[in-house]
Design an enzyme around this catalytic site. Structure first.
Site, PDB file in Angstrom:
ATOM      1  N   GLU A  45       0.824  -1.212   0.000  1.00 10.72           N
ATOM      2  CA  GLU A  45       0.000   0.000   0.000  1.00 10.72           C
ATOM      3  C   GLU A  45       0.854   1.257   0.000  1.00 10.72           C
ATOM      4  O   GLU A  45       0.513   2.239  -0.658  1.00 10.72           O
ATOM      5  CB  GLU A  45      -0.961   0.002   1.190  1.00 10.72           C
ATOM      6  CG  GLU A  45      -2.084  -1.038   1.084  1.00 10.72           C
ATOM      7  CD  GLU A  45      -2.974  -0.824  -0.140  1.00 10.72           C
ATOM      8  OE1 GLU A  45      -2.980   0.289  -0.707  1.00 10.72           O
ATOM      9  OE2 GLU A  45      -3.668  -1.786  -0.529  1.00 10.72           O
ATOM     10  N   TYR A 128      -5.992   7.038   3.757  1.00  5.54           N
ATOM     11  CA  TYR A 128      -6.197   5.961   2.789  1.00  5.54           C
ATOM     12  C   TYR A 128      -5.524   4.670   3.253  1.00  5.54           C
ATOM     13  O   TYR A 128      -6.148   3.603   3.326  1.00  5.54           O
ATOM     14  CB  TYR A 128      -5.689   6.336   1.388  1.00  5.54           C
ATOM     15  CG  TYR A 128      -5.515   5.092   0.569  1.00  5.54           C
ATOM     16  CD1 TYR A 128      -6.625   4.456   0.028  1.00  5.54           C
ATOM     17  CD2 TYR A 128      -4.277   4.461   0.446  1.00  5.54           C
ATOM     18  CE1 TYR A 128      -6.501   3.247  -0.647  1.00  5.54           C
ATOM     19  CE2 TYR A 128      -4.139   3.267  -0.226  1.00  5.54           C
ATOM     20  CZ  TYR A 128      -5.262   2.668  -0.764  1.00  5.54           C
ATOM     21  OH  TYR A 128      -5.143   1.477  -1.402  1.00  5.54           O
ATOM     22  N   ASP A 146      -9.440   6.504  -2.346  1.00  8.81           N
ATOM     23  CA  ASP A 146      -8.298   6.916  -3.152  1.00  8.81           C
ATOM     24  C   ASP A 146      -8.826   7.574  -4.426  1.00  8.81           C
ATOM     25  O   ASP A 146     -10.022   7.817  -4.558  1.00  8.81           O
ATOM     26  CB  ASP A 146      -7.413   5.708  -3.477  1.00  8.81           C
ATOM     27  CG  ASP A 146      -8.081   4.780  -4.476  1.00  8.81           C
ATOM     28  OD1 ASP A 146      -9.324   4.778  -4.538  1.00  8.81           O
ATOM     29  OD2 ASP A 146      -7.371   4.083  -5.213  1.00  8.81           O
ATOM     30  N   CYS A 205     -17.830   1.331 -19.951  1.00  6.25           N
ATOM     31  CA  CYS A 205     -19.143   1.281 -19.302  1.00  6.25           C
ATOM     32  C   CYS A 205     -19.949   0.039 -19.726  1.00  6.25           C
ATOM     33  O   CYS A 205     -20.740  -0.478 -18.940  1.00  6.25           O
ATOM     34  CB  CYS A 205     -19.935   2.544 -19.619  1.00  6.25           C
ATOM     35  SG  CYS A 205     -19.141   4.059 -19.019  1.00  6.25           S
ATOM     36  N   CYS A 208     -19.367  -2.762 -17.311  1.00  7.93           N
ATOM     37  CA  CYS A 208     -19.266  -2.374 -15.900  1.00  7.93           C
ATOM     38  C   CYS A 208     -20.375  -3.024 -15.072  1.00  7.93           C
ATOM     39  O   CYS A 208     -21.540  -2.965 -15.456  1.00  7.93           O
ATOM     40  CB  CYS A 208     -19.348  -0.853 -15.761  1.00  7.93           C
ATOM     41  SG  CYS A 208     -19.237  -0.283 -14.044  1.00  7.93           S
ATOM     42  N   CYS A 214     -25.531   3.503 -12.597  1.00  8.68           N
ATOM     43  CA  CYS A 214     -24.628   4.663 -12.738  1.00  8.68           C
ATOM     44  C   CYS A 214     -25.398   5.890 -13.239  1.00  8.68           C
ATOM     45  O   CYS A 214     -25.881   5.932 -14.373  1.00  8.68           O
ATOM     46  CB  CYS A 214     -23.482   4.335 -13.688  1.00  8.68           C
ATOM     47  SG  CYS A 214     -22.299   5.694 -13.857  1.00  8.68           S
TER      48      CYS A 214
END
Length: 352
Positions: A45, A128, A146, A205, A208, A214
DNA sequence: CATACGTGGGA
DNA sequence: TTCCCAAGTAT
């Protein structure tokens, strides 16, 4: 649609599409009850802060090979760790990495704290990273926010207010979706979604898992989100670097100050960097040659043009820096700007 | 809240 | 070439 349904749908997608990474525990291992190693989660990370997965992979493998656990890292030499980090950028991360490892060993018996709040107190761990470690390594229902998550939330909820002002709102939307079950997988799922489907440009998209709910897609504004405040232009700065090679092959190098740009890293002595080359003296008296070479490099907030001066020297005492014997000098220990200078100068200073 | 802090890849 | 961007943190 209910929030729980949304996070469930994303976890189903993640189970089929999760990318394989050296620091991840795969589905097979997880089924056997194997938990991620907090040391590896933390290390990955920190490396991934503002850095792409592709850039991190080999660094991560090298670090865990050299230092398999936090105790080994805490006992490492500063210079070796900085050298291994060279090229990855944001070198304060490496300094904080060592500081953090040493705190964990000396004050916590080598165990990472298992809550977000406790993790947050460690050097180099911010909101984060604390949430990511708590969720992934310790199965806590913490919300990671993030750049990916901000982008995904801005689009999912059609948030038109620009970043960074909208950070708080996007964080709240992300928190509302964070599940109690499998929070670590969920955190990685949202980030994977942002990295592979809901990308900054040309988002996919059509495939997705959240295409139906969305809102930005429904309104046809996906490509324009998230909106961002305009950025300042990068000024150009100039400087001079001095590359000296002794007759026995040693190179004149210096360790840069702990604070500031390239802090703690190895580099060539030289002038400061400013709009005009600042007044300065060469690090050692020598017959300095101007080969007409310039290293061009772009940092986060300015462009740099660094002119080179080259010299062959005898057994002299430098005013700045120290001679590093050829057999102990690894160009890979240099940050990229300094390695570029070496790559240009080495053929000239090595010849006859 | 704004700024400093790296690098490499893609459009 | 130039610009944007990437799993942020410290001050």
């Amino acid at each position: 649609m209910r929030d729980a349904q949304l996070s469930d749908d994303l976890l189903i997608w993640y189970d089929r599409h999760a990318r394989v990474m050296p620091w991840r525990v795969g589905p097979m291992e997880r089924a056997e009850g194997i938990r991620p190693d907090p040391y590896r989660v933390w290390l990955s990370e920190v490396m991934l802060q503002q850095t792409t997965v592709a850039a991190v992979r080999d660094y991560f493998r090298r670090f865990v090979a050299l230092w398999p656990d936090v105790g080994a890292l805490a006992a490492a030499e500063d210079a070796q760790v900085m050298g291994e980090w060279a090229g990855l950028g944001y070198y304060a991360r490496a300094r904080n990495l060592l500081a953090c490892a040493r705190v964990v060993v000396s004050e916590n018996g080598g165990q990472f704290p298992d809550t977000r709040d406790a993790l947050l107190r460690l050097p180099g761990i911010g909101p984060y990273t604390a949430a990511a470690i708590a969720a992934i390594a310790f199965d806590r229902s913490e919300t990671v926010v993030d750049g990916n998550v901000e982008r995904v939330m801005a689009r999912l909820h059609a948030v038109e207010a620009p970043l960074p002002g909208s950070k708080r709102q996007l964080g709240a939307l992300a928190a509302a979706l964070t599940p109690e079950r499998r929070p670590g997988d969920y955190a990685q799922a949202v980030m994977d979604l942002g990295a592979t489907i809901c990308t900054p440009r040309n988002p996919a998209c059509g495939i997705c898992p959240w295409r139906d709910p969305c809102q930005a897609r429904a309104e046809g504004i996906v490509a324009s989100l998230p909106r961002k405040s305009p950025k300042a232009a990068k000024p150009v700065r100039h400087g001079i670097a001095y590359l000296a090679r002794r007759d026995d092959g040693a190179w004149l190098l210096e360790t840069r100050p702990e604070r500031g740009l390239l802090g703690g890293m190895l580099g060539w002595p030289g002038s400061d960097w400013a709009q005009d080359v600042p007044p300065h003296a060469p690090p050692v008296a020598a017959d300095w040659r101007d080969p007409g070479m310039q290293v061009r490099h772009t940092f986060t907030h300015f462009h740099l043009r660094m002119a080179l001066r080259l010299a062959r020297v005898g057994d002299v005492s430098p005013a700045r820096g120290r001679f590093v014997p050829a057999d102990r000098f690894r160009p890979s220990d240099l940050p990229t700007i300094m390695r570029k200078a070496y790559d240009l100068a080495a053929p000239i200073l090595s010849a006859g």
